[in-house]
Motif scaffolding. Structure first.
Motif, mmCIF file in Angstrom:
data_model
loop_
_atom_site.group_PDB
_atom_site.id
_atom_site.type_symbol
_atom_site.label_atom_id
_atom_site.label_comp_id
_atom_site.label_asym_id
_atom_site.label_seq_id
_atom_site.Cartn_x
_atom_site.Cartn_y
_atom_site.Cartn_z
ATOM 1 N N LEU A 1 0.831 -1.205 0.000
ATOM 2 C CA LEU A 1 0.000 0.000 0.000
ATOM 3 C C LEU A 1 0.864 1.253 0.000
ATOM 4 O O LEU A 1 0.589 2.220 -0.735
ATOM 5 C CB LEU A 1 -0.919 -0.011 1.222
ATOM 6 N N ALA A 2 1.938 1.244 0.805
ATOM 7 C CA ALA A 2 2.837 2.403 0.857
ATOM 8 C C ALA A 2 3.506 2.640 -0.496
ATOM 9 O O ALA A 2 3.643 3.796 -0.950
ATOM 10 C CB ALA A 2 3.891 2.192 1.940
ATOM 11 N N VAL A 3 3.915 1.557 -1.168
ATOM 12 C CA VAL A 3 4.533 1.694 -2.492
ATOM 13 C C VAL A 3 3.518 2.239 -3.492
ATOM 14 O O VAL A 3 3.844 3.121 -4.300
ATOM 15 C CB VAL A 3 5.099 0.340 -2.965
ATOM 16 N N ARG B 1 14.578 6.878 -7.466
ATOM 17 C CA ARG B 1 13.182 6.635 -7.099
ATOM 18 C C ARG B 1 12.588 5.407 -7.789
ATOM 19 O O ARG B 1 11.965 4.568 -7.117
ATOM 20 C CB ARG B 1 12.328 7.873 -7.395
ATOM 21 N N PRO B 2 12.747 5.240 -9.114
ATOM 22 C CA PRO B 2 12.175 4.026 -9.731
ATOM 23 C C PRO B 2 12.724 2.737 -9.141
ATOM 24 O O PRO B 2 11.978 1.782 -8.893
ATOM 25 C CB PRO B 2 12.561 4.184 -11.211
ATOM 26 N N ALA B 3 14.045 2.708 -8.890
ATOM 27 C CA ALA B 3 14.653 1.505 -8.322
ATOM 28 C C ALA B 3 14.173 1.274 -6.893
ATOM 29 O O ALA B 3 13.911 0.137 -6.491
ATOM 30 C CB ALA B 3 16.176 1.629 -8.348
ATOM 31 N N ILE B 4 14.027 2.346 -6.110
ATOM 32 C CA ILE B 4 13.544 2.218 -4.736
ATOM 33 C C ILE B 4 12.127 1.661 -4.714
ATOM 34 O O ILE B 4 11.808 0.751 -3.936
ATOM 35 C CB ILE B 4 13.599 3.574 -4.011
ATOM 36 N N LEU B 5 11.255 2.188 -5.580
ATOM 37 C CA LEU B 5 9.879 1.700 -5.623
ATOM 38 C C LEU B 5 9.831 0.241 -6.072
ATOM 39 O O LEU B 5 9.061 -0.564 -5.519
ATOM 40 C CB LEU B 5 9.039 2.570 -6.558
ATOM 41 N N SER C 1 11.282 -1.966 -3.240
ATOM 42 C CA SER C 1 10.349 -1.976 -2.112
ATOM 43 C C SER C 1 9.129 -2.829 -2.425
ATOM 44 O O SER C 1 8.640 -3.578 -1.570
ATOM 45 C CB SER C 1 9.922 -0.540 -1.769
ATOM 46 N N ALA C 2 8.612 -2.732 -3.659
ATOM 47 C CA ALA C 2 7.469 -3.550 -4.057
ATOM 48 C C ALA C 2 7.852 -5.033 -4.052
ATOM 49 O O ALA C 2 7.061 -5.888 -3.612
ATOM 50 C CB ALA C 2 6.975 -3.128 -5.437
ATOM 51 N N ALA C 3 9.057 -5.340 -4.529
ATOM 52 C CA ALA C 3 9.512 -6.732 -4.520
ATOM 53 C C ALA C 3 9.659 -7.243 -3.091
ATOM 54 O O ALA C 3 9.281 -8.380 -2.780
ATOM 55 C CB ALA C 3 10.838 -6.854 -5.274
ATOM 56 N N SER C 4 10.203 -6.397 -2.196
ATOM 57 C CA SER C 4 10.345 -6.780 -0.794
ATOM 58 C C SER C 4 8.979 -7.073 -0.181
ATOM 59 O O SER C 4 8.792 -8.086 0.517
ATOM 60 C CB SER C 4 11.027 -5.662 -0.006
#
Length: 244
Positions: free
Chosen positions: A108-110, A219-223, A226-229
């Protein structure tokens, strides 16, 4: 130092995971831990924690003059009670329930972040991020995304350096918990020592990547990471729930 074929493969995995985290700020544990576990379960969690912490040491030493310790300090302080709450939840709540809740919350946060909703970087938000990073890191072994999502709009190097400073102080808390529960054997000193060249090589490669691929935002890599995590944590919860 002699390496078996399996150890050489593990060294390659460590190098790749460190390269990603040294460039983005998170990702080593998510990318390396599942693959290393398949090679030898002894790599997880002890050596993964130690190797990630060593990367934080290298980054902080290299960037010590440009680090804003005052800004990241609230997150560092908040990680301690977060880690304590994570350990408390592990005792009182089924692990799969935690994985389901936190995985869904992270997704949800992502999603909100991708829709350009997000918290401004402030002492209050860093305190919240540090707390949940400690809680998630202790309860599910995935503690990077709460901090990374806060830093997604910051310059890539600023995000990487300050997240490294956060983990430099925060990771030893998890290592001490391992030592108190299972002793030095859980840190697998021999395996850890053999993987240290992967940390140095991965960091060196990240420096070369910065010269070739000069991008200020992660930012794209972080999102994506994070989504994969979040997906990994959620899937762990689903499979554990079905099995139990």
């Amino acid at each position: 130092m002699l390496y078996s074929p399996d150890e050489l493969l593990a060294l390659l995995i460590v190098t790749g995971g460190i390269l990603v985290q040294a460039w983005v700020g998170i990702g080593f544990g998510l990318l390396a831990a599942p693959l290393l576990y398949l090679i030898d379960p002894a790599y997880v969690p002890g050596p993964v924690l130690v190797l990630g912490w060593l990367l934080s040491v290298v980054v902080v030493v290299k960037q010590r003059h440009s680090l804003n310790w005052r800004r990241v300090f609230p997150a560092i302080v908040a990680r301690l009670p977060g880690s304590w709450c994570g350990a408390l939840l592990l005792v009182n709540i089924a692990p799969y329930q935690l994985s389901l809740f936190f995985g869904a919350s992270l997704l949800l946060a992502v999603w909100l972040s991708s829709r350009h909703y997000g918290l401004a970087l402030s002492p209050a938000s860093l305190t919240v991020g540090g707390f949940f990073s400690g809680l998630l890191g202790t309860a599910t072994s995935v503690g990077g995304p709460p901090m990374a999502l806060l830093y997604q709009h910051e310059p890539r190097l600023t995000a990487r350096n300050e997240i490294a400073a956060f983990f430099l102080i925060g990771t030893p808390m998890s290592m001490l918990m391992l030592l108190s529960r299972g002793g030095p054997a859980l840190l697998s000193p021999t395996l850890t020592l053999k993987m240290i060249p992967g940390v140095l090589l991965g960091f060196w490669l990240s420096r070369r990547l910065e010269r070739v691929f000069q991008k200020d935002s992660a930012r794209p890599a972080i999102l994506l990471i994070s989504a994969a995590s979040a997906s990994v944590v959620l899937w762990q919860g689903i499979t554990a729930g079905l099995a139990g």
